[in-house]
Design an enzyme around this catalytic site. Structure first.
Site, mmCIF file in Angstrom:
data_model
loop_
_atom_site.group_PDB
_atom_site.id
_atom_site.type_symbol
_atom_site.label_atom_id
_atom_site.label_comp_id
_atom_site.label_asym_id
_atom_site.label_seq_id
_atom_site.Cartn_x
_atom_site.Cartn_y
_atom_site.Cartn_z
ATOM 1 N N LYS A 139 -12.324 14.358 1.649
ATOM 2 C CA LYS A 139 -12.027 15.033 0.384
ATOM 3 C C LYS A 139 -11.705 13.967 -0.661
ATOM 4 O O LYS A 139 -10.726 13.257 -0.547
ATOM 5 C CB LYS A 139 -10.849 15.992 0.550
ATOM 6 N N CYS A 173 1.201 -9.553 21.398
ATOM 7 C CA CYS A 173 0.342 -9.220 20.250
ATOM 8 C C CYS A 173 0.779 -10.049 19.054
ATOM 9 O O CYS A 173 1.888 -9.871 18.551
ATOM 10 C CB CYS A 173 0.427 -7.735 19.892
ATOM 11 N N HIS A 232 0.839 -1.196 0.000
ATOM 12 C CA HIS A 232 0.000 0.000 0.000
ATOM 13 C C HIS A 232 0.878 1.251 0.000
ATOM 14 O O HIS A 232 2.113 1.159 -0.107
ATOM 15 C CB HIS A 232 -0.962 -0.012 1.195
ATOM 16 N N HIS A 272 -2.758 -2.095 17.246
ATOM 17 C CA HIS A 272 -3.815 -2.851 16.580
ATOM 18 C C HIS A 272 -5.162 -2.800 17.300
ATOM 19 O O HIS A 272 -6.175 -3.211 16.742
ATOM 20 C CB HIS A 272 -3.380 -4.309 16.391
ATOM 21 N N HIS A 308 4.186 1.509 2.040
ATOM 22 C CA HIS A 308 5.373 0.836 1.502
ATOM 23 C C HIS A 308 6.010 1.679 0.399
ATOM 24 O O HIS A 308 7.229 1.813 0.323
ATOM 25 C CB HIS A 308 5.005 -0.534 0.932
HETATM 26 ZN ZN LIG Z 1 -0.141 -5.142 17.721
#
Ligand SMILES: [Zn+2]
Length: 499
Positions: free
Chosen positions: A295, A125, A17, A146, A20
């Site tokens: 926008k 996580c 995306h 996250h 990157h």
């Molecule tokens: Zn995380």
């Protein structure tokens, strides 16, 4: 001098995306600029293919982690190609050469006494592939990045003695005030170090997708250590039969996003010290491009999808916009509507029209040959010291400030056309000298800004310099008046057409 620049390697668990493209284009701009300075450049990017996030994404798709990597790594390469990125090598952490070298280096870290077995427990996580310390936890034991609830996990694994590097790291930061740029990120990393460093897990027992620990193959190395070492391992096999470490190590600039600061500014230099390597000269930490959403442009909707932008507007438009609107190193808002406004007002009108007018006037009034006249001291004065200004800014990876310096001269040249009005000079024969001076100065100014813009908009710059009959890209040649007149110009189609 050698110049080694890297991007983080990108997780193959999701499609490429804008984020990157942003980091990679930023590194590409530095690489191209340094090549213009005659430096011996090596530019590395690639994909991170181990670790739990990749395993989970593969499971969701019903394929193996290796298949996921094989499917997604080419999508990252494609984005780089289409964005005009000139990397010298593309590493995948599943390359057998990388895996073998990771084992070698971490075996040495173990032999040097920096590793011990222990029990780890903490909030984990799975999407960060990271245990969170108390200060990093979100409310109710969630991941602050996250937003998901975390699991309390416990396992036997190997630890890296990060705590023993507290003092060496503090000393590094004391001696090298530009080790991490910008300053705010330096302060953030140093505060983390001063807050006290706990030892960290070097390996994982629960997963199998990774590089096996050579002294205990029931474990794989924690993905972050495997991934960080890509910056070293790539140099050992990027060019078959050559070891490039002596030539390029340490990295000149390592570009990272602010979300991976701790790994690069704390773990990474400690790991390098433990393995006996020099630490990088600079880490540059950039912010995030935030989508505004409300926008929206007609042709792009409200998502700045890099491939869609390149498809409709060309790679150079994306490259320019990413570093024009939002200061590199800061967070900032971008939107498709802002993009289209910049495209139209700056690229198409200010630069595109300047180029087509200049070429057309040289063609019409002087038969397509830039007059062999002197340069006008007035615009020349506004270009004084410009090359040095751009160099200084890019020496600190301040891509936005450098671009702004250049763009001010694009605008200066547009004002110059209006001030001198060559179409009026052309009406009287006794003003031929003035017209010669004006056309020569315009062509020279256009050449200079184009050489300086080359790292940002390489395809456009090469076409335009070709049309000006002055294809040289060397930065030394970017002084106003460095090249003589007499070049034959050629007409070209609009540089930034309406899509
Ligand atoms: Zn995380």
């Amino acid at each position: 001098m050698s110049f080694y620049v890297t991007t983080p390697i990108y997780y193959v668990n999701a499609a490429p995306h804008l984020g990157h493209a942003y980091t990679t284009i930023g590194a590409d701009i530095l690489a191209r600029h340094m090549r213009q300075r005659g430096e011996d450049v090596f530019f590395l990017t690639g994909t991170d293919e181990h670790g739990e996030p990749v395993v989970q994404a593969a499971e969701r798709e019903g394929i193996t982690p290796r298949e996921l990597g094989d499917a997604n790594a080419p999508r990252f390469r494609e984005l780089m190609d289409r964005a005009g990125v000139s990397n010298d090598f593309f590493i995948r952490t599943t390359d057998p050469e990388h895996e073998a070298r990771v084992q070698e280096i971490l075996q040495r870290v173990n032999d040097n006494g920096h590793v011990y077995p222990g029990t780890y427990e903490g909030w984990y996580c799975p999407r960060c592939a990271d245990f969170k310390t108390d200060t990093e936890l979100g409310p109710d034991n969630t991941c602050p990045i996250h937003g998901i609830p975390l699991d309390w996990q416990q396992e036997e694994n190997y630890f890296f003695r990060l705590s023993t590097f507290q003092e060496p790291l503090e000393q590094l930061y004391a001696e090298r005030p530009d080790f991490v740029l910008p300053q705010a990120r330096f302060n953030e990393a140093l505060a983390f170090i001063r807050g006290g460093l706990a030892d960290v897990s070097l390996s994982r027992a629960k997963i199998t997708w990774g590089v096996p620990v050579p002294w205990d193959p029931s474990q794989v190395f924690y993905v972050w250590f495997d991934a960080l070492l890509n910056y070293v391992t790539a140099l050992t096999y990027a060019r078959p039969g050559e070891d490039l470490i002596a030539r390029y190590w340490p990295p000149s600039f390592q570009l990272i996003g602010k979300d991976i600061l701790k790994f690069h500014a704390v773990y990474w230099p400690a790991l390098l010290m433990a393995a006996g390597y020099d630490v990088p000269r600079h880490l540059f930490v950039h912010g995030f491009l935030l989508m505004q959403g409300e926008k929206m442009s007609k042709s792009l909707g409200n998502v700045l999808d890099p491939l869609a932008v390149i498809e409709r507007f060309g790679a150079d438009a994306l490259r320019y916009y990413c570093f024009r609107d939002v200061s590199f190193g800061q967070d900032g808002s971008v939107s498709t509507a802002d993009f289209e406004t910049r495209y139209e007002t700056e690229l198409a009108n200010e630069l595109g029209n300047l180029a087509s007018r200049t070429l057309a006037m040289v063609e019409r009034y002087r038969g397509g040959v830039v007059p062999d006249a002197g340069v006008d001291p007035e615009p020349a004065a506004d270009f004084d010291g410009l090359v040095g200004l751009v160099r200084d800014r890019l020496d600190r990876a301040d891509l936005t400030a450098a671009l702004d310096e250049i763009w001010q001269r694009v605008r200066r040249l547009n004002r110059y056309v209006e001030e001198r009005a060559p179409w009026q000079l052309a009406r009287s024969d006794d003003r031929a000298d003035e017209l010669d001076l004006t056309l020569r100065s315009l062509a020279e100014g256009l050449r200079v800004v184009t050489v300086l813009l080359y790292p940002y908009i390489p395809g456009t710059a090469e076409r335009l310099l070709q049309a000006l009959g002055q294809p040289g890209l060397e930065l030394e040649g970017a002084r106003f008046g460095a090249r003589g007149g007499g070049a034959r110009v050629a007409g070209i189609p609009p540089l930034f057409p309406k899509p």
